[in-house]
Scaffold this motif. Structure first.
Motif, PDB file in Angstrom:
ATOM      1  N   GLU A  31       0.816  -1.208   0.000  1.00 49.34           N
ATOM      2  CA  GLU A  31       0.000   0.000   0.000  1.00 49.34           C
ATOM      3  C   GLU A  31       0.854   1.264   0.000  1.00 49.34           C
ATOM      4  O   GLU A  31       0.519   2.253  -0.666  1.00 49.34           O
ATOM      5  N   ARG A  87     -16.526  -4.887 -10.413  1.00 52.34           N
ATOM      6  CA  ARG A  87     -16.990  -4.797  -9.028  1.00 52.34           C
ATOM      7  C   ARG A  87     -18.489  -4.541  -9.017  1.00 52.34           C
ATOM      8  O   ARG A  87     -18.965  -3.563  -9.603  1.00 52.34           O
ATOM      9  N   HIS A 109     -15.791  -8.889  -6.520  1.00 50.25           N
ATOM     10  CA  HIS A 109     -15.074  -8.684  -7.778  1.00 50.25           C
ATOM     11  C   HIS A 109     -15.079 -10.008  -8.538  1.00 50.25           C
ATOM     12  O   HIS A 109     -14.744 -11.049  -7.969  1.00 50.25           O
ATOM     13  N   ASP A 157      -7.676 -12.005  -9.277  1.00 53.40           N
ATOM     14  CA  ASP A 157      -6.363 -11.595  -9.770  1.00 53.40           C
ATOM     15  C   ASP A 157      -5.539 -12.759 -10.305  1.00 53.40           C
ATOM     16  O   ASP A 157      -4.438 -12.559 -10.825  1.00 53.40           O
ATOM     17  N   ARG A 163      -8.721  -4.486 -11.997  1.00 61.05           N
ATOM     18  CA  ARG A 163     -10.072  -4.337 -11.473  1.00 61.05           C
ATOM     19  C   ARG A 163     -10.609  -2.968 -11.894  1.00 61.05           C
ATOM     20  O   ARG A 163      -9.907  -1.955 -11.762  1.00 61.05           O
ATOM     21  N   ARG A 188      -8.919   3.659   0.417  1.00 65.34           N
ATOM     22  CA  ARG A 188      -8.891   2.760   1.551  1.00 65.34           C
ATOM     23  C   ARG A 188      -8.023   3.327   2.673  1.00 65.34           C
ATOM     24  O   ARG A 188      -7.038   4.015   2.423  1.00 65.34           O
ATOM     25  N   ALA A 190      -5.557   1.885   5.088  1.00 66.65           N
ATOM     26  CA  ALA A 190      -4.838   0.622   5.246  1.00 66.65           C
ATOM     27  C   ALA A 190      -3.446   0.889   5.797  1.00 66.65           C
ATOM     28  O   ALA A 190      -2.842   1.923   5.521  1.00 66.65           O
ATOM     29  N   GLN A 194       0.610  -3.125   4.339  1.00 68.99           N
ATOM     30  CA  GLN A 194      -0.392  -4.089   3.862  1.00 68.99           C
ATOM     31  C   GLN A 194      -0.250  -4.331   2.368  1.00 68.99           C
ATOM     32  O   GLN A 194       0.046  -3.421   1.597  1.00 68.99           O
ATOM     33  N   ARG A 196      -1.519  -4.729  -1.264  1.00 66.51           N
ATOM     34  CA  ARG A 196      -2.648  -4.178  -2.003  1.00 66.51           C
ATOM     35  C   ARG A 196      -3.607  -5.300  -2.413  1.00 66.51           C
ATOM     36  O   ARG A 196      -3.192  -6.427  -2.667  1.00 66.51           O
ATOM     37  N   SER A 197      -4.885  -4.966  -2.507  1.00 71.47           N
ATOM     38  CA  SER A 197      -5.891  -5.986  -2.809  1.00 71.47           C
ATOM     39  C   SER A 197      -5.919  -6.354  -4.280  1.00 71.47           C
ATOM     40  O   SER A 197      -6.548  -7.346  -4.658  1.00 71.47           O
ATOM     41  N   ALA A 198      -5.257  -5.577  -5.129  1.00 70.88           N
ATOM     42  CA  ALA A 198      -5.215  -5.877  -6.560  1.00 70.88           C
ATOM     43  C   ALA A 198      -3.923  -5.322  -7.143  1.00 70.88           C
ATOM     44  O   ALA A 198      -3.267  -4.466  -6.539  1.00 70.88           O
ATOM     45  N   GLU A 201      -5.943  -1.010 -10.165  1.00 74.31           N
ATOM     46  CA  GLU A 201      -7.321  -0.644  -9.865  1.00 74.31           C
ATOM     47  C   GLU A 201      -7.665   0.626 -10.642  1.00 74.31           C
ATOM     48  O   GLU A 201      -6.999   1.654 -10.463  1.00 74.31           O
TER      49      GLU A 201
END
Length: 247
Positions: A31, A87, A109, A157, A163, A188, A190, A194, A196-198, A201
């Motif tokens: 992040e 999404r 997603h 992913d 995304r 976000r 965060a 952390q 990253r979720s993707a 984006e």
């Protein structure tokens, strides 16, 4: 449920052959390494997409925005297909269980592949709309069955790095005595370390009558010039779509 499982099995199978890897795959996707590429479409082109183009194609705005994105992504990958992760709210009705108005975050997603050859820009937007309309249970069943389709099928992913999320029409930055920082929309909170979720984006939104695009990525993993070329190609395709005259 068998219908849902079959749908996602077909989507995963049709995603085979699409690959778009980061430039530096061994680097961390953290992040605190996030950077953003932002572009804003002029008001006249935004208005054309939201009115004339939608009316000409008979579609909602989201598939109109996604059609050229599939084309640009396929071009970047050097193939004739692309996979996008969409999404959606994930709110649906399951027999007697109705969560359409329940409190909570049901967002999901899910990946959708699309062949981009042999289709012009208009037909590609229509194909996106048809794909989205066929998604069972608002996409929620991808989370239910994804893990049963193999390690390379879930999460999203595994099939695509990108995304896309359309935020709709955002409220004005200023409202009475309050002022909202546009750069903080849909951000976000965060911890910096952390993951990253993707990988990538893309957030799309209409604000002040202009379409904004914000692509976020980890700079250690992706070369900015490569991603800027993707976004600029996408914008050129959007502009061409907006300027296509009615038949």
């Amino acid at each position: 449920m068998d219908t849902d499982r079959a749908f996602w099995g077909k989507a995963v199978a049709e995603s085979t052959g699409f690959t778009l890897a980061p430039d530096h795959p061994d680097a961390a996707n953290r992040e605190d390494d996030t950077r953003t590429i932002e572009r804003i479409l002029p008001a006249d082109l935004t208005r054309a997409l939201r009115t004339e183009t939608r009316r000409r194609l008979g579609l909602a705005l989201y598939p109109v925005l996604c059609g050229p994105l599939y084309q640009a992504l396929a071009q970047m990958a050097g193939g004739n297909k692309a996979v996008l992760s969409h999404r959606m709210t994930g709110r649906c009705t399951l027999g007697a269980l109705d969560v359409t108005e329940s409190v909570g975050n049901f967002a999901v997603h899910f990946p959708l592949p699309l062949a981009t050859d042999h289709l012009d820009a208009d037909d590609l937007c229509r194909a996106v709309a048809a794909q989205l309309a066929s998604v069972p249970h608002a996409g929620a069943s991808y989370d239910w069955f994804g893990k049963t389709l193999g390690d390379s099928a879930y999460p999203d992913d595994c099939l695509t790095p990108l995304r896309v999320n359309y935020l709709g029409v955002l409220p004005p930055d200023e409202h009475g005595v309050f002022r909202f920082a546009r750069e903080h929309h849909n951000q976000r909170l965060a911890p910096p370390e952390q993951i990253r979720s993707a990988e990538l984006e893309l957030h799309l939104a209409v604000s002040d009558d202009r379409l904004s695009l914000r692509l976020s990525y980890a700079q250690a993993r992706w070369d900015a010039a490569r991603l800027e070329a993707l976004i600029d190609d996408y914008l050129r395709r959007l502009e061409a779509l907006a300027k296509t005259p009615d038949a």
